[in-house]
Design an enzyme around this catalytic site. Structure first.
Site, PDB file in Angstrom:
ATOM      1  CG  HIS A 101      15.003 -64.292  48.951  1.00 45.38           C
ATOM      2  ND1 HIS A 101      14.727 -65.183  49.964  1.00 45.38           N
ATOM      3  CD2 HIS A 101      15.066 -63.070  49.556  1.00 45.38           C
ATOM      4  CE1 HIS A 101      14.642 -64.538  51.117  1.00 45.38           C
ATOM      5  NE2 HIS A 101      14.844 -63.254  50.889  1.00 45.38           N
ATOM      6  CG  ASP A 118      15.181 -68.294  48.681  1.00 47.73           C
ATOM      7  OD1 ASP A 118      16.271 -67.700  48.649  1.00 47.73           O
ATOM      8  OD2 ASP A 118      14.205 -67.906  49.358  1.00 47.73           O
ATOM      9  CB  SER A 166      13.096 -61.994  53.236  1.00 48.87           C
ATOM     10  OG  SER A 166      14.447 -62.343  53.431  1.00 48.87           O
ATOM     11  CD  GLN A 167      15.152 -58.302  59.235  1.00 53.36           C
ATOM     12  OE1 GLN A 167      16.268 -58.363  59.738  1.00 53.36           O
ATOM     13  NE2 GLN A 167      14.622 -57.158  58.814  1.00 53.36           N
ATOM     14  CE1 TYR A 226      19.817 -58.674  58.588  1.00 53.75           C
ATOM     15  CE2 TYR A 226      21.104 -58.210  56.617  1.00 53.75           C
ATOM     16  CZ  TYR A 226      21.034 -58.411  57.987  1.00 53.75           C
ATOM     17  OH  TYR A 226      22.162 -58.349  58.755  1.00 53.75           O
TER      18      TYR A 226
END
Length: 323
Positions: free
Chosen positions: A301, A272, A186-187, A91
């Site tokens: 994360h 996370d 992540s994203q 992201y």
């Protein structure tokens, strides 16, 4: 610290998210619309300081025929056919610079690193606007763009770009079209999960701390951004919560996982707060294909960092082996 479910409860956790009756039709129509446009694949050699890796500037037609940029990195002088890893960005980031992100090419893969429309100004640079006339890259803030209608939601465009990136990879002369896999963090992991659900003929998927899964729980248990963007929006647009939640059902990784049959490797961090581990397990436990997961008990994360890199390379070498 731990802010989510205990490890034994995570292993059995399932999401309350529901699947729209027209989920399959929605995505079939969306991708058919994209494929009605020529792929318009363009590949140009990119000068770099690298001696062991060749880099190419790639452009292809994504959502609505709009141009999407990517880097292609391959071992120097490789003629193929090579297994290919298509990677999606976290992201706020973009494809970055030509000399960055060398792991996959260094490990012998063709590596197509897709830019992220309308992002690429937070921690790495991007070069793909979100539609003609929308301007250049911007700092994060896409979570609520068009959120009141599945037809206009930002991730409809991004997920479509991501599927088209797989198609573009298969058209590259250096790539074996039968040995393509996807990955992301992540994203990027959330995008890869969606692609795994939409492209059943992939060889594998590595989904590291995947974002964009189990929206009903994520919006209630974390105060961290980017999920917080949705909460901020609904704190002002109080009467639109149902409409927003209805839209998110079409983009939830849990619903893509339920139809994904691609062998998958999941990674999670039990501390996370950005992608809470229960949301990763929600996607993992819904995942229909062969799967395995590692959860790092003292990581957030960042997940397993270099250990996850090694696991990803080993997994996708096995999944994309010739024969």
């Amino acid at each position: 610290m731990y802010t989510d479910l205990p490890a034994d409860e995570l292993a059995a956790y399932t999401s309350t998210q529901t699947r729209p009756e027209d989920f399959t039709d929605f995505w079939s129509e969306t991708l058919a619309q994209a494929r009605s446009h020529p792929l318009d694949l363009q590949v140009t050699a990119e000068p770099t300081v690298l001696d062991a890796i060749d880099v190419y500037d790639v452009q292809f037609a994504g959502w609505n025929g709009e141009p999407v940029r990517a880097w292609l990195r391959v071992p120097h002088g490789a003629a193929g056919p090579l297994p290919c890893v298509v990677e999606y960005v976290g992201y706020g980031g973009g494809r970055g610079e030509a000399h960055e992100n060398l792991l996959w090419a260094g490990a012998g893969f063709a590596h197509l690193y897709m830019d992220t429309r309308g992002q690429g100004a937070s921690w790495s640079r991007g070069a793909t606007p979100d539609g003609a006339g929308s301007g250049g890259p911007q700092v994060p803030g896409v979570m609520t763009r068009g959120i009141l209608d599945p037809q206009t939601y930002y991730y409809r465009r991004l997920f479509t770009d991501a599927v088209r990136a797989v198609q573009a990879a298969r058209e590259l002369t250096v790539v074996d079209p039968d040995r393509v896999a996807v990955t992301g963090i992540s994203q990027g992991g959330g995008v890869a999960l969606a692609v795994a659900g939409l492209c059943p003929d992939l060889r594998g998927a590595v989904l590291r701390v995947p974002f964009l899964s189990d929206f009903p729980r994520a919006l209630q248990i974390t105060d961290a951004y980017p999920y917080r963007e949705v909460c901020d929006f609904l704190a002002v647009h109080r009467t639109e919560a149902d409409r927003a939640q209805q839209t998110l059902r079409y983009f939830d990784g849990v619903n893509f996982a339920a139809q994904a049959t691609v062998p998958a490797l999941f990674r999670a961090g039990l501390m996370d707060t950005i992608t809470p581990p229960s949301t990763v397990y929600a996607a993992y436990n819904a995942y229909a294909g062969p799967k395995q997961i590692t959860a790092w008990p003292f990581n957030g994360h960042e997940g397993g960092g270099p250990e996850d890199d090694l696991a990803a390379v080993r997994f996708l070498r096995e999944m994309t082996a010739a024969g």
